[in-house]
Write a protein that holds these residues in place. Structure first.
Motif, PDB file in Angstrom:
ATOM      1  N   ALA A  44       0.819  -1.217   0.000  1.00  0.00           N
ATOM      2  CA  ALA A  44       0.000   0.000   0.000  1.00  0.00           C
ATOM      3  C   ALA A  44       0.854   1.269   0.000  1.00  0.00           C
TER       4      ALA A  44
ATOM      5  N   PHE B 200       1.272   5.889  -7.114  1.00  0.00           N
ATOM      6  CA  PHE B 200      -0.120   5.794  -6.685  1.00  0.00           C
ATOM      7  C   PHE B 200      -1.019   6.203  -7.854  1.00  0.00           C
TER       8      PHE B 200
ATOM      9  N   PHE C  41     -10.814  11.955  -2.123  1.00  0.00           N
ATOM     10  CA  PHE C  41      -9.610  11.125  -2.239  1.00  0.00           C
ATOM     11  C   PHE C  41      -8.946  10.978  -0.877  1.00  0.00           C
ATOM     12  N   GLN C  42      -8.782   9.726  -0.440  1.00  0.00           N
ATOM     13  CA  GLN C  42      -8.162   9.447   0.851  1.00  0.00           C
ATOM     14  C   GLN C  42      -7.014   8.461   0.666  1.00  0.00           C
ATOM     15  N   PRO C  43      -5.933   8.647   1.444  1.00  0.00           N
ATOM     16  CA  PRO C  43      -4.821   7.696   1.348  1.00  0.00           C
ATOM     17  C   PRO C  43      -5.250   6.307   1.830  1.00  0.00           C
ATOM     18  N   VAL C  44      -4.676   5.284   1.233  1.00  0.00           N
ATOM     19  CA  VAL C  44      -4.872   3.902   1.679  1.00  0.00           C
ATOM     20  C   VAL C  44      -3.726   3.508   2.622  1.00  0.00           C
TER      21      VAL C  44
ATOM     22  N   GLU D  12       1.563   9.682  -0.523  1.00  0.00           N
ATOM     23  CA  GLU D  12       0.191   9.413  -0.971  1.00  0.00           C
ATOM     24  C   GLU D  12      -0.758  10.495  -0.453  1.00  0.00           C
TER      25      GLU D  12
END
Lengths: 260, 260
Positions: free
Chosen positions: B89, B94, B121-124, B130
């Motif tokens: 991840a 990305f 949009f959110q980071p994983v 990211e």
């Protein structure tokens, strides 16, 4: 039509054996020669491989067949194009990020004149499949701006699937890395392997594996496929409208979007 | 720190030669052994390969080195982790979909305590990189719900980059498949190859290629990298704050986010 394959397992497991059978249908034992793709979840990350070339002769497919990538949730698709040209952008599985998780989707079937509803998710290619995926995510995002409970997700998901199932052929696999969701409207089979493990013989190519040599007694591995991949095991056939939520190889919940 | 590499070309071009040099820095001639990834655009589609294993010994990297995938826009990254664990991840590049296009991003540097602004949009994973990418996309999406002109995108993009450059080290590559955007705050070099083509000698491994054998007189290919990849060619060094918008191997626009 296309071929779907999914895996749900309670330990990271490779799909080399099943993939060896499936890839034969990508231009050799089957007509599905318009590309293929596979997504492997590893923790919260996802590794996708896509190739618009036929699966049975793809250098990347040969890598997947020989290089064991271990995962608890896998979605694989080989394509016979009906809607949308043979391009990378039209190659399943499709991936989007929602609520900080990667969601992955593959579809077998056709819904004519399908357009995704309004929302932040838009198709890049021009298949009905990617439009269905975007529509599904737009419904989830419109109802929940932050990540809701699993039950709330499932209620929204099965509601959307009931619409899709009434509008056309929609066999699908969907995962967010925590669970795998399957919907059958025309054709989908599955098998759960657990101790005592035994040998399995592929239908599409001369290959036998003895799972006992590769497993521990606690392993539970479910493989879902458009058609059974092995000839000496009893696969379960889903009925029309049947959905299942899989986690760790087990069915967490199930139902039928065309009943009740 | 990490190593970035990008390519912009006016004809689909493979990166096998440059990648052969870069991958040596992934654990052999360089310390960047915490995974690697590469994104190749083909039409509106993008093919990504990610591996959290060291690049120089990766089976997938060997495939990329030997299997010529031709693209007009490529982003590659090999990682030496400073923020965020070594997981899939957290492995660049990305990718997110915005306005029906796949956007791809890789970053070299560090911005401490960076959190992405509000938006879909959110980071994983848990890298600052990211989070910066999600912040950038949230700014674009907040300003434009439908796809605006290239100039409007660029104005928003360089405005965001001015913020990032003042807050930390932020060398980055970004593409939507139509163009490639580069920002240098500390270290980035580039070279444009065009007729008459000649031989090039890698710095990191004993390998020479004569581009004249692999090109036509109209080809224009720019390679961007953290440090020059060849020893017998004159690379251009970006200054701090310098950004460039690349298309077809040429600079479409350029500027400096740290100057008026």
């Amino acid at each position: 039509m296309c071929e779907l394959m999914g895996m749900s397992a309670n330990v990271p497991t490779d799909i080399c054996f099943s993939f060896s059978g499936l890839m034969q249908r990508g231009g050799r034992t089957g007509p599905h020669c318009d590309g293929w793709g596979v997504a492997f979840y590893e923790g919260s990350g996802v590794r996708c491989f896509h190739d618009p070339a036929p699966c049975h002769s793809s250098a990347i497919a040969q890598l997947i067949e020989s290089y064991p990538i271990k995962s608890e949730n896998v979605i694989c698709h080989i394509r016979q194009a009906n809607v949308g040209r043979v391009t990378l952008a039209n190659t399943h599985p499709f991936t989007r990020e929602l609520w900080g998780q990667y969601w992955t989707f593959a579809h077998n079937g056709q819904i004519n004149d399908f357009a995704a509803g309004e929302g932040p998710f838009q198709p890049v290619g021009n298949t009905d499949s990617e439009a269905i995926f975007c529509d599904l995510l737009n419904r989830l995002r419109a109802r929940f701006t932050q990540r809701p409970s699993q039950q709330e997700i499932l209620d929204c998901l099965t509601g959307a699937c009931a619409d899709y199932a009434r509008r056309g052929v929609c066999n699908l696999l969907l995962s967010n890395g925590e669970w795998l969701f399957s919907l059958c409207t025309t054709k989908l089979s599955w098998i759960t392997r657990r101790a005592p493990f035994g040998p399995a013989q592929l239908r599409d190519v001369e290959m036998v594996v003895d799972f006992q040599e590769h497993t521990t007694p606690n392993d539970v591995v479910t493989v879902i496929a458009t058609e059974p991949l092995t000839s000496n095991e009893q696969w379960n056939t889903c009925e029309s409208g049947e959905w299942r939520l899989w986690q760790g190889g087990e069915t967490l919940q199930q139902g039928n979007v065309l009943k009740g």
